[in-house]
Design an enzyme around this catalytic site. Structure first.
Site, PDB file in Angstrom:
ATOM      1  N   ASP A  67     -39.874  25.589   3.299  1.00 24.40           N
ATOM      2  CA  ASP A  67     -40.322  24.205   3.385  1.00 24.40           C
ATOM      3  C   ASP A  67     -41.805  24.173   3.057  1.00 24.40           C
ATOM      4  OD1 ASP A  67     -37.787  23.668   4.153  1.00 24.40           O
ATOM      5  OD2 ASP A  67     -38.267  23.007   6.190  1.00 24.40           O
TER       6      ASP A  67
ATOM      7  N   ASP B 111     -28.906  14.415   5.550  1.00 23.44           N
ATOM      8  CA  ASP B 111     -29.626  14.754   6.770  1.00 23.44           C
ATOM      9  C   ASP B 111     -29.241  13.737   7.837  1.00 23.44           C
ATOM     10  OD1 ASP B 111     -30.937  16.659   5.185  1.00 23.44           O
ATOM     11  OD2 ASP B 111     -32.495  15.228   4.644  1.00 23.44           O
TER      12      ASP B 111
END
Length: 264
Positions: A8, A134
């Site tokens: 990330d 998500d």
């Protein structure tokens, strides 16, 4: 079960957020390119990148992104790299592919403009386009997980499958970065509702027993898993600890013999 290391990106560094909260961030490494090469040396066959800076922007182009880092990672590896975060248009998809990315993950854009997904699959093919779902408590979240959509994750996955999508990356936000175990029930429910699309699980993996639990879902189309924090923090007995403690001495230009995983 294909294990996919996650990087990330925020501010050009490797970070992890806990449960998607930008104010609960851990910085693991300052050099994502070296980190990516270390995963490759440790036999990674696919790499998952998320541009958190770009993902957080709700409308319009982001004030900052990590595309330069993404380009250097893609150029430095010999395995497929998939990238999500801030991809809002077909031009954004093309730009990512031009950087050397193999597969592009559509998230917020897929929720807000589902026709874009159909167009992207038609133009680039179902092996190059992935939809990232998500969810928190079964509801799809957008804009870097900060906004609700009112959409059911399972129903949305079924719609994406009808539009030609053949892979979704399903992240349970409540489990992400916690090491508390994956939401096996959620993956089973989504997998049972899909007929053609495969699922890459994401969120909560804390050790090898979690991988075994996910592997048991192969019959409902869960064939891979994205792992971040557990890898960074050496939660697996098989990890090569010397790579961490002596990483400056590891030859990152001599990759392992892992075969490329150009799969659906």
């Amino acid at each position: 079960m294909l294990l996919i290391p996650a990087i990330d990106l925020r501010g050009g560094r490797c970070v992890r957020l806990r449960q998607g909260r930008y104010d609960d961030e851990t910085v693991y490494f300052d050099d994502p390119v070296r980190m990516a090469k270390l995963w490759r040396v440790m036999n990674a066959r696919v790499l998952h990148l998320v541009d958190l800076d770009a993902a957080r922007v709700s409308e319009g182009p982001p004030a900052e992104d990590n595309r330069d880092v993404i380009a250097r990672v893609a150029a430095g590896l010999d395995i497929p790299v998939q990238v999500g975060g801030g991809v809002r248009t077909l031009d954004d998809v093309q730009a990512m592919l031009d950087l050397g990315v193999y597969r592009v993950v559509l998230g917020t854009a897929a929720v807000r403009e589902p026709d874009l997904v159909s167009e992207a699959v038609a133009r680039f093919g179902d092996r190059r386009i992935v939809v990232g779902i998500d969810a928190r408590d079964g509801e799809v979240r957008t804009a870097g997980w900060e906004e609700g959509s009112g959409r059911s994750a399972v129903e949305f996955a079924v719609e994406m499958e009808r539009r030609g999508v053949r892979r979704v990356v399903y992240t349970d936000i409540a489990r992400d970065g916690t090491l508390e175990g994956p939401n096996v029930a959620a993956y089973r429910e989504m997998g049972a509702a899909l007929q053609k699309a495969k699922i890459t699980a994401s969120g909560g993996v804390g050790g090898y027993r979690d991988l075994l639990a996910l592997q048991a879902l192969d019959g409902v189309g869960v064939d891979s898993v994205v792992v971040g924090r557990a890898l960074y923090e050496n939660q697996f007995p098989c990890q090569q600890f010397w790579c961490w403690h002596r990483k400056d001495e590891v030859d990152l230009e001599r990759f392992s013999s892992a075969r490329l995983a150009l799969r659906g």
